[in-house]
Design a protein around this motif. Sequence first.
Motif, mmCIF file in Angstrom:
data_model
loop_
_atom_site.group_PDB
_atom_site.id
_atom_site.type_symbol
_atom_site.label_atom_id
_atom_site.label_comp_id
_atom_site.label_asym_id
_atom_site.label_seq_id
_atom_site.Cartn_x
_atom_site.Cartn_y
_atom_site.Cartn_z
ATOM 1 N N GLN A 4 0.835 -1.205 0.000
ATOM 2 C CA GLN A 4 0.000 0.000 0.000
ATOM 3 C C GLN A 4 0.870 1.256 0.000
ATOM 4 O OE1 GLN A 4 -2.983 -0.689 -0.521
ATOM 5 N NE2 GLN A 4 -4.116 1.159 -0.180
ATOM 6 N N MET A 5 1.945 1.251 0.783
ATOM 7 C CA MET A 5 2.848 2.401 0.840
ATOM 8 C C MET A 5 3.582 2.584 -0.481
ATOM 9 S SD MET A 5 2.160 3.825 3.601
ATOM 10 C CE MET A 5 3.383 5.110 3.585
ATOM 11 N N LYS A 6 3.938 1.488 -1.136
ATOM 12 C CA LYS A 6 4.572 1.587 -2.459
ATOM 13 C C LYS A 6 3.605 2.199 -3.468
ATOM 14 C CE LYS A 6 7.944 -2.138 -2.126
ATOM 15 N NZ LYS A 6 8.385 -3.429 -2.649
ATOM 16 N N LYS A 7 2.344 1.794 -3.374
ATOM 17 C CA LYS A 7 1.321 2.333 -4.260
ATOM 18 C C LYS A 7 1.156 3.840 -4.039
ATOM 19 C CE LYS A 7 -3.553 1.808 -5.502
ATOM 20 N NZ LYS A 7 -4.806 1.107 -5.207
ATOM 21 N N ILE A 8 1.107 4.249 -2.787
ATOM 22 C CA ILE A 8 1.000 5.673 -2.457
ATOM 23 C C ILE A 8 2.233 6.418 -2.964
ATOM 24 C CG2 ILE A 8 0.964 7.346 -0.552
ATOM 25 C CD1 ILE A 8 -0.795 5.256 0.973
ATOM 26 N N GLY A 9 3.399 5.813 -2.817
ATOM 27 C CA GLY A 9 4.635 6.416 -3.308
ATOM 28 C C GLY A 9 4.612 6.630 -4.811
ATOM 29 N N ARG A 10 4.104 5.641 -5.550
ATOM 30 C CA ARG A 10 3.996 5.775 -7.016
ATOM 31 C C ARG A 10 3.005 6.874 -7.379
ATOM 32 N NH1 ARG A 10 4.278 0.113 -6.684
ATOM 33 N NH2 ARG A 10 2.023 -0.048 -6.833
ATOM 34 N N VAL A 49 7.136 13.616 -19.040
ATOM 35 C CA VAL A 49 7.615 12.246 -19.235
ATOM 36 C C VAL A 49 8.804 11.970 -18.313
ATOM 37 C CG1 VAL A 49 8.738 10.703 -20.900
ATOM 38 C CG2 VAL A 49 6.750 12.039 -21.593
ATOM 39 N N ILE A 50 9.745 12.908 -18.278
ATOM 40 C CA ILE A 50 10.935 12.732 -17.433
ATOM 41 C C ILE A 50 10.549 12.655 -15.960
ATOM 42 C CG2 ILE A 50 13.060 13.837 -16.630
ATOM 43 C CD1 ILE A 50 13.269 14.996 -19.523
ATOM 44 N N SER A 51 9.694 13.553 -15.514
ATOM 45 C CA SER A 51 9.366 13.572 -14.089
ATOM 46 C C SER A 51 8.527 12.379 -13.661
ATOM 47 C CB SER A 51 8.677 14.885 -13.709
ATOM 48 O OG SER A 51 7.475 15.028 -14.401
ATOM 49 N N VAL A 52 7.656 11.886 -14.535
ATOM 50 C CA VAL A 52 6.886 10.685 -14.184
ATOM 51 C C VAL A 52 7.827 9.486 -14.088
ATOM 52 C CG1 VAL A 52 5.134 9.062 -15.013
ATOM 53 C CG2 VAL A 52 4.655 11.506 -15.013
ATOM 54 N N ILE A 53 8.808 9.419 -14.986
ATOM 55 C CA ILE A 53 9.797 8.335 -14.912
ATOM 56 C C ILE A 53 10.569 8.441 -13.598
ATOM 57 C CG2 ILE A 53 11.951 7.449 -15.906
ATOM 58 C CD1 ILE A 53 10.752 8.199 -18.685
ATOM 59 N N ILE A 54 11.005 9.653 -13.251
ATOM 60 C CA ILE A 54 11.709 9.840 -11.977
ATOM 61 C C ILE A 54 10.808 9.416 -10.822
ATOM 62 C CG2 ILE A 54 12.679 11.535 -10.359
ATOM 63 C CD1 ILE A 54 13.507 13.179 -12.852
ATOM 64 N N GLY A 55 9.539 9.850 -10.868
ATOM 65 C CA GLY A 55 8.598 9.535 -9.798
ATOM 66 C C GLY A 55 8.345 8.051 -9.622
ATOM 67 N N ILE A 56 8.406 7.309 -10.717
ATOM 68 C CA ILE A 56 8.185 5.866 -10.646
ATOM 69 C C ILE A 56 9.462 5.122 -10.254
ATOM 70 C CG2 ILE A 56 7.659 3.816 -12.052
ATOM 71 C CD1 ILE A 56 5.656 5.601 -13.591
ATOM 72 N N VAL A 57 10.596 5.556 -10.789
ATOM 73 C CA VAL A 57 11.854 4.845 -10.594
ATOM 74 C C VAL A 57 12.554 5.197 -9.276
ATOM 75 C CG1 VAL A 57 14.182 4.536 -11.554
ATOM 76 C CG2 VAL A 57 12.211 4.577 -13.071
ATOM 77 N N VAL A 58 12.558 6.477 -8.916
ATOM 78 C CA VAL A 58 13.299 6.919 -7.732
ATOM 79 C C VAL A 58 12.359 6.935 -6.522
ATOM 80 C CG1 VAL A 58 14.643 8.802 -6.710
ATOM 81 C CG2 VAL A 58 14.816 8.346 -9.171
ATOM 82 N N PRO A 59 12.692 6.205 -5.474
ATOM 83 C CA PRO A 59 11.848 6.189 -4.271
ATOM 84 C C PRO A 59 12.092 7.450 -3.419
ATOM 85 C CG PRO A 59 13.724 4.765 -3.938
ATOM 86 C CD PRO A 59 13.822 5.295 -5.360
ATOM 87 N N VAL A 60 11.567 8.580 -3.894
ATOM 88 C CA VAL A 60 11.813 9.862 -3.243
ATOM 89 C C VAL A 60 11.361 9.842 -1.784
ATOM 90 C CG1 VAL A 60 11.338 12.349 -3.312
ATOM 91 C CG2 VAL A 60 11.675 11.095 -5.434
ATOM 92 N N GLY A 61 10.194 9.278 -1.521
ATOM 93 C CA GLY A 61 9.686 9.208 -0.147
ATOM 94 C C GLY A 61 10.620 8.430 0.765
ATOM 95 N N ILE A 63 13.861 7.910 0.280
ATOM 96 C CA ILE A 63 15.113 8.667 0.422
ATOM 97 C C ILE A 63 14.948 9.781 1.451
ATOM 98 C CG2 ILE A 63 16.716 10.229 -0.764
ATOM 99 C CD1 ILE A 63 16.154 8.537 -3.329
ATOM 100 N N THR A 64 13.858 10.542 1.337
ATOM 101 C CA THR A 64 13.654 11.645 2.285
ATOM 102 C C THR A 64 13.458 11.114 3.704
ATOM 103 O OG1 THR A 64 11.289 11.762 1.783
ATOM 104 C CG2 THR A 64 12.732 13.260 0.580
ATOM 105 N N ALA A 65 12.724 10.015 3.836
ATOM 106 C CA ALA A 65 12.507 9.431 5.171
ATOM 107 C C ALA A 65 13.824 8.967 5.771
ATOM 108 C CB ALA A 65 11.514 8.276 5.087
ATOM 109 N N ASP A 66 14.673 8.333 4.964
ATOM 110 C CA ASP A 66 15.974 7.862 5.461
ATOM 111 C C ASP A 66 16.858 9.025 5.895
ATOM 112 O OD1 ASP A 66 15.176 5.262 4.958
ATOM 113 O OD2 ASP A 66 16.399 5.027 3.140
ATOM 114 N N VAL A 67 16.908 10.085 5.088
ATOM 115 C CA VAL A 67 17.730 11.250 5.430
ATOM 116 C C VAL A 67 17.212 11.903 6.711
ATOM 117 C CG1 VAL A 67 18.412 13.577 4.709
ATOM 118 C CG2 VAL A 67 18.528 11.691 3.082
ATOM 119 N N CYS A 68 15.900 12.075 6.796
ATOM 120 C CA CYS A 68 15.315 12.698 7.989
ATOM 121 C C CYS A 68 15.552 11.857 9.231
ATOM 122 C CB CYS A 68 13.826 12.962 7.784
ATOM 123 S SG CYS A 68 13.516 14.279 6.587
ATOM 124 N N ARG A 69 15.475 10.540 9.096
ATOM 125 C CA ARG A 69 15.726 9.648 10.225
ATOM 126 C C ARG A 69 17.187 9.759 10.668
ATOM 127 N NH1 ARG A 69 12.702 6.026 8.756
ATOM 128 N NH2 ARG A 69 13.945 5.023 7.163
#
Length: 158
Positions: A4-10, A49-61, A63-69
């Motif tokens: 579910q979290m992966k789906k929300i991330g996508r 197109v570029i940003s949707v690819i980034i949004g699907i491929v790069v787990p931004v959420g 990454i940000t959660a790991d950095v904040c932690r």
Amino acid sequence: MEEQMKKIGRQMGIAMGILMSFSLSLVETLASGKFTLPSFLIAFVLSGVISVIIGIVVPVGKITADVCRKCKLERGKIGTRVVESLISDLIYTPIITLAMTAFFYKMVMIQSGGMAQLSFGPMFVKGLTIGVVVAFFLIFIFQPMLLGYFMKKNAREI
């Protein structure tokens, strides 16, 4: 729950990608001094197109959660939101700006027969500077709203 979290991330990646593409295309096309609807639409599609690819491929959420932690930042605090926004901004904006600048530089050179007195470096730096500032505020404002929306939407689907 993890699925579910992966789906929300996508969903977040796609929604933020479209928002960023629309806004950066509009701002950077206006900043060029030669706004035309076709140039805006081309920039929007290209960056979309570029940003949707980034949004699907790069787990931004993630990454940000790991950095904040690692920085021991508390979720929901203003400082944490600033860091999250900056990280997302630095992932999306340079790539989108590079692609859009390269595309428009190439188009101007083709239209001028290679005679345009343009330098790619300053074009890119100007676009990146404007893009980073605009994108930061967009992410800072809209990311929490979109996250709340997708959390509620997906909670109903369980």
